[in-house]
Motif scaffolding. Structure first.
Motif, PDB file in Angstrom:
ATOM      1  N   GLN A 628       0.736  -1.214  -0.062  1.00 40.60           N
ATOM      2  CA  GLN A 628      -0.030  -0.251  -0.179  1.00 40.60           C
ATOM      3  C   GLN A 628       0.810   1.393   0.058  1.00 40.60           C
ATOM      4  O   GLN A 628       0.518   2.322  -0.539  1.00 40.60           O
ATOM      5  N   LYS A 633      -1.572  -2.666  -5.632  1.00 41.60           N
ATOM      6  CA  LYS A 633      -2.637  -3.716  -5.156  1.00 41.60           C
ATOM      7  C   LYS A 633      -1.993  -5.037  -4.656  1.00 41.60           C
ATOM      8  O   LYS A 633      -0.939  -5.677  -4.965  1.00 41.60           O
ATOM      9  N   ASP A 634      -2.989  -5.423  -3.897  1.00 40.07           N
ATOM     10  CA  ASP A 634      -2.610  -6.841  -3.310  1.00 40.07           C
ATOM     11  C   ASP A 634      -2.653  -8.074  -4.596  1.00 40.07           C
ATOM     12  O   ASP A 634      -3.716  -8.200  -5.112  1.00 40.07           O
TER      13      ASP A 634
END
Length: 794
Positions: A628, A633-634
């Motif tokens: 983050q 993004k994950d």
């Protein structure tokens, strides 16, 4: 040596002995709270100034008296009646002046029942002897005692009187000199020579003091104290807001005391005389009761010779018995006659004239005559003839009258018999009471003689005490009469200023002490040096833009003070782990919020700027957030998937916007983070990373929350522990000391984050970076680097 070791252990654990003071912490507390100390001093001194400004001054007037009592009673041979209290005792004189009885005399003499005031903006002023008007009053409602009544002077002839009653304000227009009356009071207000038109703008009010309020006023303001016990001198002083009033009251008290004291000095004899008078009155009353008893006894019993009364009573009872017997005989005879008349057995009637009154005898003779005539007519006429029936009617009428008279007479006889029975019972009761009455009478005579003798003795004692009272001569002198005071006794300016200064210092001391006791946060480098075994790698100055989302300071603001601080820390790391290639650095803290991730990112960035290949591992598997901070993004892959062999290192390494800086995210949150770090895959991953990267930075979770960080730190060549100024508690350093003592970790370094400018000294600084000169060229900083080297042993 043992003692020194114990002291060092206390300091390392963050706990100082109860009788020692952490002077470094104290200086820090004072620096942080100097504004509060200044405000306290301002407030206390302002309070003193306000007190002196608005506190009404109290004046005291006093006089000195010499007391001496000479008793001449002994010259009359009455030494046994001398005052047992030692009448010239000073304590007795003081109590006399302080008594309510003496205050009542003062109130009766001095005209202080009405007080006159003027309204001020804050304080009211009593117009003692300077009032422009006086009030003659008669109160009908006692609730108007001790109640302010306002006066507005309109002109030389008129005024407006106003008061509050029942929650409502009432106003009355009054003419000077003319009485005004309503259901509450009657006032007559007249002007005095002090009246002038200049006073029309002022607002006045007066208070009619109740007797109890005046008593309380005198009790609260008078002071009587001994000056010299041997010389028998006392000091009388009086306090009041008006110095003239205090002076007049002291003079009045002195005068009244001299006039009143003669009576008061004989108070003991007066009490004895009063007691004797009371006893004499009671004795007179008892004697009068005995005399009334003797008089009533004689009247009731008609004699005082009770033996003769017994004989008379017995004779009288015999006479009553005779009368009762005769009455019973008459009643029996009358009942017999009545019965025979009713059954018309007239031939057998034998009337005893002594038992029958004359009017009944006459009726009986008439009845006998008619009866004889009826018998004669029966021989010549028939029963149904008119003459015979008429005679029978006459006979019946006479018979009825005779029976009625007999019954009435019999009733009278019964009443007489009842009266005789009652009289006999009374005589029998009196006969029984006569012996006890005789005893009571004789006892009363003896008591009467005793009380008569007592009364004579009381009269004699009273005369002797009155002679003793007349023989007491007071001799008092006023040594120093009362004077009008010049300076007030309260408030005393120097004393008030002294109290305010001392109280201000005390409050400051308490404020600093309480702040010192409640302050348990790390505020500077010196505290860390004294409480921890680990060296300090550097400090990071407080930067407000950190909270605005700027994370990679060393790249975004390379010339800022915080970027320079990270460069200094990079240099210190080289001193901590010299000669080690492919370094593994772990970054941890006690709790979240201390800046661990922020330091990790910027430390990796500043090392990458030195042309070393750096990778950051997000080992906070429970709360990952490295990705983050880089704006990614994950992706669903990272450390957790590498450890379970779902993805390879090359698949999980993510580049950043900074050259030579990469990171591996934490990946999906696993159910067993601690077990993943213990299965051997973690060590293998680190070894594989060493083949590619020069520096591996581990962003571990806080060690105060989970144990993952300790397992990760075992693989690190340098363990960095983050503390935040004014946020981290001093007790957090115990966790660092446990890593050294219990886990036997070496190469542990501390970084103090968020240090504000007031704390910046030693390792860090809080000023803006000077673009024109190098940090390392500063002589003071070069000496600091030497100090760090010396502590690290390099």
């Amino acid at each position: 040596m043992k003692q020194n070791g114990q002291v060092g252990q206390n300091q390392i654990s963050g706990q100082y002995p109860a009788d020692s003071i952490d002077w470094i912490k104290l200086r820090s507390v004072i620096r942080r709270n100097w504004i509060g100390v200044f405000i306290i001093l301002i407030i206390t001194n302002s309070a003193g100034w306000v007190y002196l400004r608005y506190k009404k001054p109290i004046f005291e007037s006093s006089s000195e008296l010499k007391l001496d009592i000479k008793s001449e009673a002994s010259s009359l041979g009455l030494t046994r009646f001398s005052d047992p209290y030692n009448i010239d005792n000073l304590s007795g004189e003081i109590e006399l002046i302080n008594s309510r009885l003496f205050f009542n005399k003062v109130i009766e003499t001095i005209d202080i029942d009405v007080q006159y005031f003027t309204h001020g903006k804050i304080l009211n002023d009593e117009k003692y002897k300077h009032t422009p008007f006086i009030v003659d009053y008669e109160l009908k409602n006692n609730d108007f005692y001790d109640r302010p009544i306002n006066i507005d002077l309109l002109n030389e002839k008129k005024l407006e009187l106003s008061y509050v009653w029942g929650g409502k304000k009432y106003s009355e227009l009054i003419t000077f000199g003319q009485p005004f009356e309503n259901e509450h009071f009657r006032f007559t207000i007249t002007t005095t020579p002090n009246f002038s038109n200049e006073l029309l703008d002022e607002q006045f009010y007066f208070i009619i003091n109740s007797h109890e309020s005046l008593i309380a006023y005198l009790e609260n303001n008078i002071t009587v104290e001994p000056l010299n016990l041997t010389a028998h001198t006392i000091r009388i002083s009086f306090r009041d807001y008006n110095k003239h009033k205090a002076h007049d009251l002291v003079n009045a008290i002195d005068t009244l005391y001299l006039e009143y004291t003669h009576l008061q000095k004989n108070q003991a004899n007066e009490n004895k005389i009063d007691y004797l008078n009371q006893q004499m009155k009671e004795t007179e009353k008892i004697l009068e009761e005995f005399e009334d008893y003797f008089e009533n006894f004689t009247i009731d019993n008609k004699t005082v010779n009770l033996d003769q009364d017994v004989k008379k009573t017995l004779n009288y009872m015999i006479q009553i018995d005779s009368q009762r017997f005769e009455l019973r005989a008459r009643i029996s005879h009358i009942e017999g006659i009545s019965e025979k008349i009713i059954i018309e057995d007239l031939e057998n009637i034998n009337i005893k004239r002594q038992y029958v009154p004359d009017y009944i005898l006459k009726d009986f003779e008439l009845f006998d005559k008619l009866y004889f005539e009826q018998k004669q007519l029966a021989l010549a006429y028939k029963e149904n003839t008119f003459a015979f029936e008429r005679k029978l009617q006459e006979l019946d009428i006479v018979r009825g009258n005779l029976v009625t008279d007999l019954n009435q007479y019999k009733l009278n006889l019964y009443e007489s018999l009842t009266a005789l029975n009652k009289k006999k019972n009374e005589l029998e009761s009196n006969l029984l009471d006569l012996p006890s009455k005789g005893t009571e009478y004789n006892k009363a005579k003896r008591y009467y003689a005793l009380y008569e003798e007592m009364y004579l003795s009381l009269m004699q004692s009273k005369n002797e005490f009155e002679l003793a009272r007349a023989g007491t001569v007071p001799d008092f002198k006023i040594l120093a009469p009362a004077t009008i005071p010049i300076n007030p006794i309260s408030p005393i300016k120097m004393l008030v200023y002294g109290i305010t200064i001392i109280s201000g210092l005390i409050f400051c001391f308490l404020f600093i002490g309480i702040s010192y006791l409640v302050s348990d946060k790390i505020t500077g480098i010196s505290e860390i040096e004294n409480l921890s075994k680990a060296p300090v790698l550097g400090t990071l100055p407080f930067e407000g833009s950190v909270s605005k989302g700027v994370q990679l300071f060393v790249n975004d603001k390379p010339k800022s003070a915080i970027s320079e601080a990270f460069r200094a820390i990079r240099t210190n790391i080289e001193f901590m782990v010299p000669g080690i290639k492919n370094k593994v650095i772990s970054v941890s803290s006690t709790i979240s919020g201390e800046g661990k991730t922020f330091v990790t990112l910027n430390l990796g960035g500043v090392i990458a700027m030195s042309r070393l290949n750096v990778v950051i591992l997000d080992l906070d598997l429970r709360k990952p957030k490295i990705h983050q901070n880089f704006g990614d993004k994950d992706t669903g892959k990272g450390v957790s998937t590498i450890l379970i062999k779902k993805h390879t290192l090359q698949e999980c390494i993510s580049p950043t916007g900074l050259e030579n800086l990469n990171y591996i995210p934490a990946g999906p949150i696993p159910p067993n983070p601690s077990e993943l770090l213990l299965n051997g895959a973690f060590d293998k991953m680190i070894n594989n990373l060493k083949e590619t990267f020069d520096v591996i930075i581990l962003d571990t979770p806080p060690i105060g929350l989970v144990t993952d960080a300790i397992m990760a730190m075992k693989t690190a060549d340098l363990k960095i522990f983050i503390l935040r100024a004014d946020y981290s508690l001093r007790s957090y350093l115990q966790a660092v000391n446990r890593l050294v003592d219990v886990n036997k970790f070496k190469n542990i370094g501390l970084i103090l984050n968020g240090l504000k400018s007031r704390h910046n000294h030693g390792y860090g600084y809080g000023y803006s970076y000077d673009y024109g000169s190098s940090y390392y060229e500063n002589p003071s900083n070069r000496s600091w680097i030497k100090t760090v080297r010396r502590k690290l042993g390099v």
